[in-house]
Scaffold this motif. Structure first.
Motif, PDB file in Angstrom:
ATOM      1  N   PHE A 111     -13.753  24.747  28.896  1.00  0.00           N
ATOM      2  CA  PHE A 111     -12.292  24.681  28.955  1.00  0.00           C
ATOM      3  C   PHE A 111     -11.842  23.843  27.761  1.00  0.00           C
ATOM      4  N   GLY A 112     -11.403  24.488  26.691  1.00  0.00           N
ATOM      5  CA  GLY A 112     -11.122  23.787  25.443  1.00  0.00           C
ATOM      6  C   GLY A 112      -9.669  23.385  25.289  1.00  0.00           C
ATOM      7  N   LEU A 113      -9.321  22.242  25.830  1.00  0.00           N
ATOM      8  CA  LEU A 113      -7.959  21.723  25.735  1.00  0.00           C
ATOM      9  C   LEU A 113      -7.872  20.507  24.817  1.00  0.00           C
ATOM     10  N   THR A 114      -8.694  19.493  25.088  1.00  0.00           N
ATOM     11  CA  THR A 114      -8.610  18.224  24.363  1.00  0.00           C
ATOM     12  C   THR A 114      -9.036  18.382  22.903  1.00  0.00           C
ATOM     13  N   GLU A 115      -8.309  17.693  22.024  1.00  0.00           N
ATOM     14  CA  GLU A 115      -8.606  17.690  20.590  1.00  0.00           C
ATOM     15  C   GLU A 115      -8.671  16.257  20.081  1.00  0.00           C
ATOM     16  N   PRO A 116      -9.156  16.056  18.864  1.00  0.00           N
ATOM     17  CA  PRO A 116      -9.193  14.700  18.315  1.00  0.00           C
ATOM     18  C   PRO A 116      -7.834  14.006  18.339  1.00  0.00           C
ATOM     19  N   GLY A 117      -6.749  14.757  18.178  1.00  0.00           N
ATOM     20  CA  GLY A 117      -5.413  14.148  18.192  1.00  0.00           C
ATOM     21  C   GLY A 117      -4.552  14.591  19.345  1.00  0.00           C
TER      22      GLY A 117
END
Length: 382
Positions: free
Chosen positions: A121-127
């Motif tokens: 589940f790809g939601l969070t990013e470095p920013g």
């Protein structure tokens, strides 16, 4: 609040499995930081990954409450195994079931519900963490394809040998009134330009698979759009609301597992000629731990009941997630204290719970995010 016989049978089955199959290998996987493929396969055979899905896709025809109950039992003995199941179901397969086309469901769900494959589940990013609206990953339309560029981080089940896909949020354009148009897109793990970077060196959850992801001109068919274009952010928020109930079940299991370990230890450990359970300071500490576990359980039961009844449950899910994650951390801390020097040794389960539990207050929405959501539900400025 009383469980039906069907739920009780499930709890007994998962409890037996957790004690007989999971507990004996947990310490080794944690020490070696290895993914428990054999345990995942057994959970797949038991139907745990298909619990809340209909039988037409290979599911068990159960519900989300059944999943939370299973996670509670697994959470007592191994958080890495429990989070692998939780993420595989609520974050991996559930978006495809909730928002996918029939073709997407038939293509992906059977293998995901049997645990032959896993999804991330790809939601969070470095920013972009809690501020998911700050999503920087882009998906540019080019003919009948999307060209994806960007990065994701802290993604569970994204780099195993059996990972088949990651569903990602990406900016696909601009809204008519301004602002980012965020959509969700299924990216198969073998897509050129999609790389699961080396795994993180984590404080805990050592046997759980967690990677940063990178996308460099990764091309997927536009048919991989999941749900309506521009509804990706809203859809993922609804998935997180459900997932918080599951996390609350897991965290309740941790809180209860710490109680169980302390009762056993306090009865066996002697100090100044008697079992430490006979000292009021110890027995009162365990009593407080049991109270926390009980309140956590009632909170997630309540949230699940509202969800299954089709009633609003966002506030109750946030309460359950916050209360249970804090209970897990508090109980793990106290359990380590009660065990004394032994609690600082990795061979004891409470030491692993102490290392593992902190992330429960962070993942799928920090405690501060839960407070914000609860305050908003009360009409208060958040």
């Amino acid at each position: 609040m009383e469980l039906t016989q069907e739920y009780l049978d499930l709890v007994d089955s998962v409890r037996d499995f957790a004690q007989s199959a999971v507990a004996p290998v947990s310490a080794q996987h944690d020490r070696d930081k290895t993914f428990p493929y054999e345990v995942v396969a057994q959970m797949g055979e038991m139907g745990l990954f298909g619990l809340p899905f209909p039988e037409e896709f290979g599911g068990m025809g159960g519900d989300y409450f059944a999943l939370a109950l299973a996670l509670e039992e697994l959470g007592k003995v191994d958080q890495s195994v429990a989070i692998t199941l939780e993420a595989g179901v609520s974050l991996g397969a559930m978006p495809i079931y909730r928002f996918g086309t029939r073709e997407q469901q038939e293509r992906w769900l059977p293998d995901l519900l049997s645990a032959k494959r896993l999804a991330g589940f790809g939601l969070t990013e470095p920013g972009a963490g809690s501020d998911a609206g700050a999503t920087a990953t882009t998906a540019r339309a080019d003919g009948d394809e999307f060209v994806i560029n960007g990065a994701k981080q802290f993604i569970t089940n994204s780099g195993t040998d059996i990972t088949s896909l990651v569903t990602v949020t990406a900016v696909t354009g601009e809204k008519p009134g301004g602002g980012k148009e965020i959509s969700t897109i299924v990216v198969p793990s073998d897509t050129p330009g999609f790389v699961a970077e080396p795994p993180y060196d984590k404080v805990g959850w050592h046997a759980s698979d967690t990677h940063p992801l990178s996308f460099t001109d990764a091309r997927v068919p536009q048919a991989n759009l999941l749900g309506d274009r521009g509804r990706g952010y809203a859809n993922f928020l609804s998935i997180l609301d459900e997932g918080r109930i599951a996390i609350a079940g897991l965290a309740t299991g941790v809180a209860q597992g710490c109680v169980d370990e302390c009762i056993k230890y306090a009865r066996e450990r002697k100090s100044f000629g008697k079992a430490i359970a006979e000292y009021q300071s110890v027995s009162f500490a365990i009593a407080r731990m049991e109270s926390r576990a009980h309140v956590s359980r009632m909170a997630y039961y309540d949230a699940a009941a509202k969800m299954l009844a089709g009633k609003p449950f966002k506030k109750e899910a946030s309460i359950a997630k916050m209360v249970s994650s804090e209970a897990a951390m508090d109980n793990a801390r106290m359990a380590t204290q009660i065990h004394g020097g032994y609690g600082f040794m990795n061979e004891y389960l409470v030491s692993r719970h102490y290392r593992d539990s902190k992330i429960l207050e962070v993942g799928e929405g920090t405690t501060e995010v839960q407070l914000m959501l609860i305050a908003r539900s009360l009409g208060l400025p958040a």
